[in-house]
Write an enzyme that holds these catalytic residues in place. Sequence first.
Site, PDB file in Angstrom:
ATOM      1  N   ASP A  10       0.839  -1.198   0.000  1.00  0.00           N
ATOM      2  CA  ASP A  10       0.000   0.000   0.000  1.00  0.00           C
ATOM      3  C   ASP A  10       0.876   1.251   0.000  1.00  0.00           C
ATOM      4  OD1 ASP A  10      -2.800   1.010   0.408  1.00  0.00           O
ATOM      5  OD2 ASP A  10      -1.918   1.862   2.212  1.00  0.00           O
TER       6      ASP A  10
ATOM      7  N   GLU B 205      14.635 -15.236   0.000  1.00  0.00           N
ATOM      8  CA  GLU B 205      15.088 -16.291   0.923  1.00  0.00           C
ATOM      9  C   GLU B 205      14.086 -17.426   0.974  1.00  0.00           C
ATOM     10  OE1 GLU B 205      15.512 -14.761   4.858  1.00  0.00           O
ATOM     11  OE2 GLU B 205      16.918 -13.215   4.180  1.00  0.00           O
TER      12      GLU B 205
HETATM   13  C1  NOJ Z   1      -4.530   2.902  -0.911  1.00  0.00           C
HETATM   14  C2  NOJ Z   1      -5.635   1.952  -0.596  1.00  0.00           C
HETATM   15  O1  NOJ Z   1      -5.960   1.251  -1.759  1.00  0.00           O
HETATM   16  C3  NOJ Z   1      -6.774   2.783  -0.080  1.00  0.00           C
HETATM   17  O2  NOJ Z   1      -7.967   2.040   0.051  1.00  0.00           O
HETATM   18  C4  NOJ Z   1      -6.360   3.376   1.240  1.00  0.00           C
HETATM   19  O3  NOJ Z   1      -7.380   4.251   1.693  1.00  0.00           O
HETATM   20  C5  NOJ Z   1      -5.063   4.185   1.084  1.00  0.00           C
HETATM   21  N1  NOJ Z   1      -4.071   3.495   0.333  1.00  0.00           N
HETATM   22  C6  NOJ Z   1      -4.477   4.474   2.438  1.00  0.00           C
HETATM   23  O4  NOJ Z   1      -3.999   3.309   3.026  1.00  0.00           O
END
Ligand code: NOJ
Length: 560
Positions: free
Chosen positions: A230, A279
Amino acid sequence: MSQHLADAPGSTLSSAASSAVAAGRKGWWRDAVIYQVYPRSFADGNGDGMGDLPGIRARLPYLKQLGVDAVWLSPFYASPQADAGYDVTDYCAVDPMFGTLTDADDLVRDAHALNLRVIVDLVPNHCSDQHEWFKQALREGPGSPLRERFHFRPGKGEHGELPPNDWESIFGGPAWTRTTHADGTPGDWYLHLFAAEQPDFNWDHPAVHDEFRSILRFWLDLGIDGFRIDVAHGLVKAAGLPDIGYSGQVRLLGTEAMPYFDQDGVHEIYRSWRKILDEYEGERIAVAEAWTPTVERSALYLRPDELHQAFNFEYLTTGWDATELRAVIDRSLTAMDAVGAPATWVLSNHDVVRHTTRLAVGAEERGLRRGRAATLLMLALPGSAYLYQGEELGLPEVVDLPDEVRQDPAFFRNSGQDGTRDGCRVPIPWAGDSAPYGFGPVEGGPSWLPQPAEWAGLSIEAQDGDPTSTLEFYRSALAVRHEHPALGAGRTVTWLEAPEGVLAFRRDSEHGTFVCTVNLTALPVSVPAPGRPLLASADFEAGEGESVVLPGDTTVWWAV
Ligand code: NOJ
């Protein structure tokens, strides 16, 4: 001629045979079709109205039958759910709302028994404001070493009443929230690129690096096949946290250069993570959610000693336009090829308007038709494709959710995302005539977002076995893709001459030659018939001659 040309006897591999192929393949991720499960909305095993891991586990055979290679699960970790789980308090625990660690273990084991790989979401840019480190940092006040793991700063202005810089939250409003001392007086500010409940980690601190390395190992030891990272472009901030100088800075999927995004320092982190992934046996992978100014910048995350894939948001945000799509396909293939990485393709996810609705702007009645044509184009491109749960049912965006049921924090922070993200997160319909349409075990039981009445006709039960349904269309497309390795494999497409508004390309491999033709106009167009039609996104007459009339908004795959 029916759209389901691949259903002819003997034209697809048996599922046992295709599993065997998948199991033995090296570089499985290079052409994998990866299905995104949004755990809140996939299947509710215990009837509380919220999807969960046992619900997903029970439906794995459905995903196997659909024909995907892997499943990516959005976060199911311990979380107060301020941002639907992207606000994590404990990265190595399952939130009770989703089940237990044993459920996660069972899910991974069952998926592997079906030859489905499992990718989990990792959220390293920020945690929850209820994470132990952050709570302790607040409790201990200024001078606490725990504060060094986040970005705490004194405010500007005579009394520190102004945020430390002008950065804005991607969800709207300032990216800073002011703390309050135990005696009630105002204190320092902390940085959160997203909601106030999601404080950003300070990746200059070694403890943050150590912590995430051990989180990686925890899930790899449990047997998962990879991570979706993310905000992979956000971890490192420019030194000194410099002002930007203007407002209206960036939204989700934004690609403007910012001092908090795509800083060169992130690459060192991914090099160290790659060593850990390597790994482990079995080709464990990582896919970056990285919004960068150019595909070339995205490709840097995919150098051989970094991550494996990155989402292609430029593709997702390109409209239904032949010239623009051709350009983004070329750019993506060239940029990825330069680092030896596969391109990826995606049309929908949990953050954007579902593509049947998005591609229909200005032509509402053609949404599903375009959606299916777009899917068949995507699945013909070399590389890996990402599907979002429910797109195989042709689900549209739910655009009329009442404000009182909305949960997207962006909706509440000044509609920074125009409040749209709940509309693609509505629980999917499985069966029956009334809500929750088999999402939960009890008829008339709850679902955390209400489902539209029309969804009874779109349920899996309603579509299963109907050769005209979108579900059977996706199943056919994935079966043909497995049968014809020329579809996902390879690195290039050869463009063929085509009338305006039509895309035609050839793919050659040692397994044979394949042509894809897409009519992006609303009108029928006469195109050459390069071979035997394998699959089409809508009905059309293949005929006997050298040319064929392709109806508007239709894609055809041909074996040559
Ligand atoms: C991207 C994620 O896909 C989204 O749903 C989220 O709100 C933001 N990152 C923050 O983590």
